[in-house]
Design a protein around this motif. Structure first.
Motif, mmCIF file in Angstrom:
data_model
loop_
_atom_site.group_PDB
_atom_site.id
_atom_site.type_symbol
_atom_site.label_atom_id
_atom_site.label_comp_id
_atom_site.label_asym_id
_atom_site.label_seq_id
_atom_site.Cartn_x
_atom_site.Cartn_y
_atom_site.Cartn_z
ATOM 1 N N SER A 1 96.674 31.094 38.995
ATOM 2 C CA SER A 1 96.132 30.581 40.257
ATOM 3 C C SER A 1 97.322 30.326 41.172
ATOM 4 N N ASN A 2 97.043 29.937 42.395
ATOM 5 C CA ASN A 2 98.132 29.730 43.341
ATOM 6 C C ASN A 2 98.828 28.395 43.120
ATOM 7 N N TYR A 3 100.168 28.439 43.154
ATOM 8 C CA TYR A 3 100.974 27.217 43.109
ATOM 9 C C TYR A 3 100.630 26.396 44.342
ATOM 10 N N PHE A 4 100.547 25.078 44.186
ATOM 11 C CA PHE A 4 100.237 24.239 45.338
ATOM 12 C C PHE A 4 100.984 22.919 45.260
ATOM 13 N N ILE A 5 101.082 22.280 46.411
ATOM 14 C CA ILE A 5 101.591 20.909 46.478
ATOM 15 C C ILE A 5 100.477 20.070 47.092
ATOM 16 N N ARG A 6 100.405 18.830 46.674
ATOM 17 C CA ARG A 6 99.420 17.897 47.232
ATOM 18 C C ARG A 6 100.196 16.678 47.707
ATOM 19 N N GLU A 7 100.217 16.506 49.027
ATOM 20 C CA GLU A 7 100.983 15.409 49.631
ATOM 21 C C GLU A 7 100.241 14.838 50.832
ATOM 22 N N ARG A 8 100.648 13.645 51.222
ATOM 23 C CA ARG A 8 100.078 12.970 52.389
ATOM 24 C C ARG A 8 100.777 13.444 53.659
ATOM 25 N N VAL A 9 100.000 13.648 54.707
ATOM 26 C CA VAL A 9 100.547 14.047 56.001
ATOM 27 C C VAL A 9 101.196 12.818 56.645
ATOM 28 N N ILE A 10 102.443 12.997 57.043
ATOM 29 C CA ILE A 10 103.205 11.909 57.656
ATOM 30 C C ILE A 10 103.475 12.225 59.123
ATOM 31 N N VAL B 1 108.010 15.738 50.347
ATOM 32 C CA VAL B 1 107.785 16.054 48.944
ATOM 33 C C VAL B 1 108.168 14.864 48.078
ATOM 34 N N SER B 2 107.275 14.494 47.167
ATOM 35 C CA SER B 2 107.547 13.400 46.231
ATOM 36 C C SER B 2 108.809 13.707 45.437
ATOM 37 N N PRO B 3 109.644 12.696 45.184
ATOM 38 C CA PRO B 3 110.903 12.927 44.461
ATOM 39 C C PRO B 3 110.700 13.549 43.077
ATOM 40 N N GLU B 4 109.565 13.254 42.434
ATOM 41 C CA GLU B 4 109.330 13.804 41.099
ATOM 42 C C GLU B 4 108.837 15.251 41.120
ATOM 43 N N LYS B 5 108.504 15.758 42.296
ATOM 44 C CA LYS B 5 108.011 17.132 42.427
ATOM 45 C C LYS B 5 109.201 18.083 42.541
ATOM 46 N N MET B 6 109.152 19.181 41.805
ATOM 47 C CA MET B 6 110.205 20.182 41.877
ATOM 48 C C MET B 6 110.229 20.811 43.270
ATOM 49 N N LYS B 7 111.418 20.988 43.806
ATOM 50 C CA LYS B 7 111.550 21.615 45.119
ATOM 51 C C LYS B 7 111.619 23.128 44.940
#
Length: 153
Positions: free
Chosen positions: A26-35, A53-59
């Motif tokens: 499936s497609n890679y995704f990120i889930r984050e809050r709009v700032i 991007v959350s610090p624990e999320k791989m960049k």
């Protein structure tokens, strides 16, 4: 075929979203809050949803990607900048998406951005006008997105 997390992470760090998506199924995704951002995109005529991007999320590899996001139960194709904003001396690693065909307030909403393909590197443009010309070229690539072939979970 055996698939490892290390393999997928290496592909994401290289910006090879197409291969990573195949291995993920499936497609890679990120889930984050709009700032709230600096409203640079809005001033150019390309309002963007900015997500830190959350610090624990791989960049993943910096660059410009074709992406999809569900907003209010509708899928919106987007061009998404991952990384800094060198034309404006931006230093923070952000994800900012311009959703083609969407007009509304997304502040504080949590969005899932599904990555389809990396289309180019980030670069410093000599002027805002040069950047706008490139963004218009990037937008033309959205017409090649086949929504039927993208799996959104």
């Amino acid at each position: 075929e055996k698939v490892s997390t290390r393999q997928i992470k290496a592909l994401l760090k290289d910006g090879d979203i197409v291969s990573a998506n195949k291995l993920l199924g499936s497609n890679y995704f990120i889930r984050e809050r709009v700032i709230k951002g600096k409203q640079l995109g809005r001033n150019l005529g390309f309002p963007t949803a900015n997500m830190q991007v959350s610090p624990e999320k791989m960049k993943i590899k910096s660059g410009v990607y074709l992406t999809l996001t569900i907003i209010d139960k509708k899928v919106y194709p987007a061009i998404t900048n991952v990384g800094t904003q060198p034309t404006f001396d931006g230093e923070n690693y952000l994800i900012e998406s311009y959703f083609h065909g969407y007009n509304g307030d997304l502040y504080d909403k949590i969005l899932s951005v599904y990555f389809v393909e990396r289309i180019r590197d980030i670069k410093r443009f000599s002027s805002e006008e040069e950047l706008k010309i490139q963004l218009k070229k990037d937008l033309k690539l959205l017409k090649w997105l086949n929504l039927d072939k993208v799996e959104i979970v």
